[in-house]
Design a protein around this motif. Structure first.
Motif, short mmCIF file in Angstrom:
data_model
loop_
_atom_site.label_atom_id
_atom_site.label_comp_id
_atom_site.label_asym_id
_atom_site.label_seq_id
_atom_site.Cartn_x
_atom_site.Cartn_y
_atom_site.Cartn_z
N UNK A 107 3.52 6.99 5.13
CA UNK A 107 2.67 6.40 4.10
C UNK A 107 3.45 6.19 2.82
N UNK A 108 4.26 7.17 2.48
CA UNK A 108 5.04 7.06 1.25
C UNK A 108 6.09 5.96 1.37
N UNK A 109 6.75 5.89 2.54
CA UNK A 109 7.76 4.84 2.73
C UNK A 109 7.14 3.45 2.64
N UNK A 110 5.96 3.30 3.20
CA UNK A 110 5.28 2.01 3.12
C UNK A 110 4.99 1.64 1.67
N UNK A 111 4.53 2.63 0.92
CA UNK A 111 4.23 2.37 -0.48
C UNK A 111 5.49 2.06 -1.29
N UNK A 112 6.60 2.76 -0.94
CA UNK A 112 7.85 2.52 -1.65
C UNK A 112 8.28 1.07 -1.49
N UNK A 113 8.19 0.56 -0.27
CA UNK A 113 8.57 -0.83 -0.02
C UNK A 113 7.71 -1.79 -0.85
N UNK A 114 6.41 -1.50 -0.88
CA UNK A 114 5.53 -2.37 -1.64
C UNK A 114 5.73 -2.26 -3.14
N UNK A 115 6.06 -1.06 -3.60
CA UNK A 115 6.18 -0.84 -5.04
C UNK A 115 7.49 -1.36 -5.63
N UNK A 116 8.50 -1.47 -4.77
CA UNK A 116 9.78 -1.95 -5.30
C UNK A 116 9.61 -3.32 -5.96
N UNK A 117 8.91 -4.20 -5.27
CA UNK A 117 8.69 -5.54 -5.82
C UNK A 117 7.82 -5.46 -7.07
N UNK A 118 6.75 -4.68 -7.00
CA UNK A 118 5.82 -4.60 -8.13
C UNK A 118 6.47 -3.97 -9.35
N UNK A 119 7.23 -2.88 -9.13
CA UNK A 119 7.89 -2.22 -10.25
C UNK A 119 8.92 -3.14 -10.91
N UNK A 120 9.57 -3.94 -10.07
CA UNK A 120 10.54 -4.91 -10.61
C UNK A 120 9.84 -5.90 -11.53
N UNK A 121 8.65 -6.37 -11.06
CA UNK A 121 7.90 -7.32 -11.87
C UNK A 121 7.41 -6.68 -13.17
N UNK A 122 6.93 -5.44 -13.06
CA UNK A 122 6.40 -4.77 -14.25
C UNK A 122 7.50 -4.46 -15.27
N UNK A 123 8.73 -4.28 -14.77
CA UNK A 123 9.84 -3.92 -15.67
C UNK A 123 10.52 -5.14 -16.26
N UNK A 124 10.21 -6.30 -15.71
CA UNK A 124 10.91 -7.51 -16.13
C UNK A 124 10.23 -8.16 -17.34
#
Length: 659
Positions: A191-208
């Motif tokens: 479950x955590x690995x699945x979330x990590x994959x999804x969050x990588x893109x989102x965190x990139x967007x939020x940090x940009x």
């Protein structure tokens, strides 16, 4: 194949499971532990708990059986039906779980293997808690699957309650909870690995700084970090809630079990583990055969089932690891704990009965993987292999079914027959000894006579002087004594009951009922007829003398004879003594064969030049007339050769008369 056809096959498997479990359900007698279950079911809930606190089983099954007894009665069929129904439901759960995890074919295969497995079948026909243990195990894993698919408070509640029911049923249930814990860890990691994959893109967007404002605002509102100072999303938040729900489910289980937990710890840590240990690899082989085919499997090869298990461990595309691991954890973790903790004894394998369903699921998944092979050009070959392997396993399972119902090795001791014989033969002044005393419950279930009953040794045993005095007191008051031997090696390891009887009474004979022995003794009478002998048997053994209680009898009397043997040198061969009565034409009409001293003074233990006293008795159930009494010795090993004495192979002792 349509859904309707698949459900029809599943229904047929359930009907087969029910037929096998209810067939001859009440034909066999209750045995010792079933007698204990019956007596427990007749008590109040408080009394059940008080008695269970002195045993190695919690009271949950007995409480349920007490309710069941009120509803359906207390015949063998009625009381065993609770286990039979529980086992049928377990077959249904095997199908449901297999279908959910791996597919329809896996579910049908698991259900069929569970339906015909003689391990599960045996305990489905017994008034004990093991079929219910398997049911709670299957229900617990089904509840875990549902929880992992959608972790809600309601599903956590179901998981907690089911596990609590399992703990109240059998002390081995924590093995299954540990297996659940391993599966849950794998689920949380995935479950955590699945979330990590999804969050990588989102965190990139939020940090940009270049992110589209509307998208950035939406993502911030939908997900937030565990750290309020950070605008970068953390994956740990998304497993925290499911993890806490799982912890809550286990805390609920502990809370529901808390009233019994101190008693459970006390009993588990202090109960003796008796019997000799088996080498771990041998124990593993036996356990796997029981889990695969059943307790009638003998030495069947395990290659084909294990190959299917290996195929079942392959990961298919887009498949959750925890789903793959669940049947393996279910089957193998309880088995590993059982073996590594040194708990293996043939009588103890039943505590891992729930693992049978887990192994059936692993095999079923292997069949499903082969059948659904992803390379089209090889699919025909793999389907032929899957079908052939499944047919062999099912055919083998069906082939070992008949012995469960017909082979004496798998029949329970016939206390019904024991009590019937005693009731038919007993006379006023007789008595009954139960050695060991934990037979009292099942004996009283069947015996309706008024003979005095003495469970010995007193209490839990260990006081040999008290036991000896109790046996001597019985012999002082009774003319004949019926003795039921079972479990005496544990409760009476010095065999004080039997040695006291052999020293002070004469055994008329014994009969085996499974692993229970019914012996009949007559209290010692004066032996006024004494004769010196000096007869030489073979090269070493001499009959110094013998004595008889009489030479004239009435029908129904007991002939008592005492031999005094001696050997000139150590003996390596075990011999039996035979005492026979011949009619006037030389035809054998009565006999008794036994190793000296009722089997307690075997010839290979004799000390040279030391006399050995050996008592025998024969029931005179003969018509009036004159008869010849003879005796001799023969080897206990084939070809059972008799020792020579004089010019023959027996010694004529005297002529007796029946009036």
């Amino acid at each position: 194949m349509t859904r309707r056809h698949l459900w029809l096959i599943a229904l047929l498997i359930l009907l087969l499971a029910a037929a096998l479990r209810f067939y001859n359900l009440g034909a066999q007698s209750f045995w010792n532990d079933e007698g204990n279950s019956y007596v427990q079911a007749t008590r109040s809930f408080a009394e059940i708990a008080a008695n269970a606190a002195r045993d190695i089983h919690p009271p949950g099954y007995y409480w349920l059986l007490a309710i069941w007894r009120v509803l359906v009665g207390e015949t063998e069929f009625a009381l065993r039906a609770l286990s039979a129904f529980a086992s049928v439901i377990s077959v249904a759960l095997a199908y449901v779980v297999g279908r959910r995890l791996s597919g329809q074919l896996a579910g049908l295969t698991a259900a069929l293997l569970t339906a015909i497995n003689t391990f599960g079948l045996y305990y489905a026909q017994e008034t004990r808690m093991y079929a219910l243990l398997a049911l709670w195990g299957a229900a617990g894993f089904w509840a875990l699957i549902r929880f992992c698919e959608r972790p809600t408070w309601r599903r956590a509640l179901v998981l907690g309650v089911v596990n609590a029911a399992g703990l109240w049923t059998q002390y081995a249930y924590p093995f299954l909870m540990l297996a659940q814990g391993v599966v849950t860890i794998l689920w949380l990691v995935q479950l955590m690995r699945t979330e990590v994959k999804g969050l990588r893109t989102e965190n990139t967007l939020l940090s940009s700084d270049n992110a589209i404002p509307d998208i950035k605002t939406t993502l911030t509102q939908q997900r937030f970090s565990l750290s309020p100072q950070s605008s970068v999303l953390s994956p740990y938040h998304f497993i925290l809630s499911p993890f806490l729900l799982y912890v809550a489910a286990n805390l609920l289980t502990i809370a529901l079990y808390a009233p019994w937990l101190p008693t459970a710890i006390q009993q588990i840590t202090t109960w003796p583990n008796t019997g000799d240990q088996t080498p771990i690899l041998e124990a593993l082989g036996i356990s796997l055969r029981w889990l695969t085919f059943g307790l009638t499997a003998g030495d069947l090869p395990l290659a084909i089932p294990l190959i299917l298990v290996l195929f079942g461990l392959t990961v298919r595309r887009r498949e959750s690891i925890w789903r793959l691991a669940l049947p393996a954890a279910w089957a193998l973790i309880p088995l590993a704990i059982f073996l590594l903790a040194g708990l293996y004894r043939p009588d103890n394998v039943k505590v891992i009965i729930a693992s049978q369903i887990g192994l059936a699921l692993m095999i079923g998944r292997g069949v499903q993987v082969l059948w659904s092979f992803e390379v089209p050009r090889r699919r025909v070959i793999t389907r032929i292999a899957a079908g052939a392997a499944l047919m062999w396993i099912v055919g083998t399972g069906i082939n070992v079914l008949p012995p469960l119902y017909s082979d004496p090795a798998y029949q329970r001791p016939d206390y019904r027959g024991i009590t019937r014989l005693i009731s038919e033969q007993a006379r006023a002044g007789d008595a009954i000894i139960l050695d060991a005393p934990n037979q009292a419950e099942v004996f009283r279930y069947y015996f309706r006579g008024d003979l005095p009953l003495y469970p010995l040794p007193p209490g839990l045993g260990g006081d040999d002087a008290e036991t000896r005095a109790a046996v001597e007191a019985v012999l002082a008051d009774a003319e004949r004594v019926y003795v039921v031997f079972w479990g005496e090696t544990e409760r009476d390891p010095q065999r004080v009951v039997e040695t006291t009887l052999d020293a002070n009474a004469f055994e008329l004979g014994d009969t085996w009922y499974g692993d229970v022995r019914l012996a009949r003794y007559v209290t010692a009478a004066p032996l006024p007829i004494e004769r010196e002998s000096g007869a030489q048997f073979g090269d070493q053994i001499t009959l110094e003398r013998y004595a008889l209680n009489a030479e004239t009898f009435q029908r129904g009397d007991a002939l008592q004879i005492q031999f005094t043997w001696q050997t000139a040198a150590p003996l390596t061969t075990r011999y039996k003594v035979f005492v026979q009565i011949l009619d006037q034409t030389g035809v054998l009409v009565a006999q008794r064969d036994s190793e000296p001293g009722g089997g307690l003074a075997i010839t290979s233990t004799w000390t040279p030049d030391q006399p050995v006293t050996d008592n025998h008795a024969l029931l005179i159930d003969l018509p009036p007339g004159a008869y010849t009494l003879i005796a001799g010795l023969y080897s206990t090993e084939p070809p059972y050769a008799r020792l020579s004495v004089g010019a023959g192979d027996y010694l004529t002792l005297t002529t007796i008369t029946v009036e």
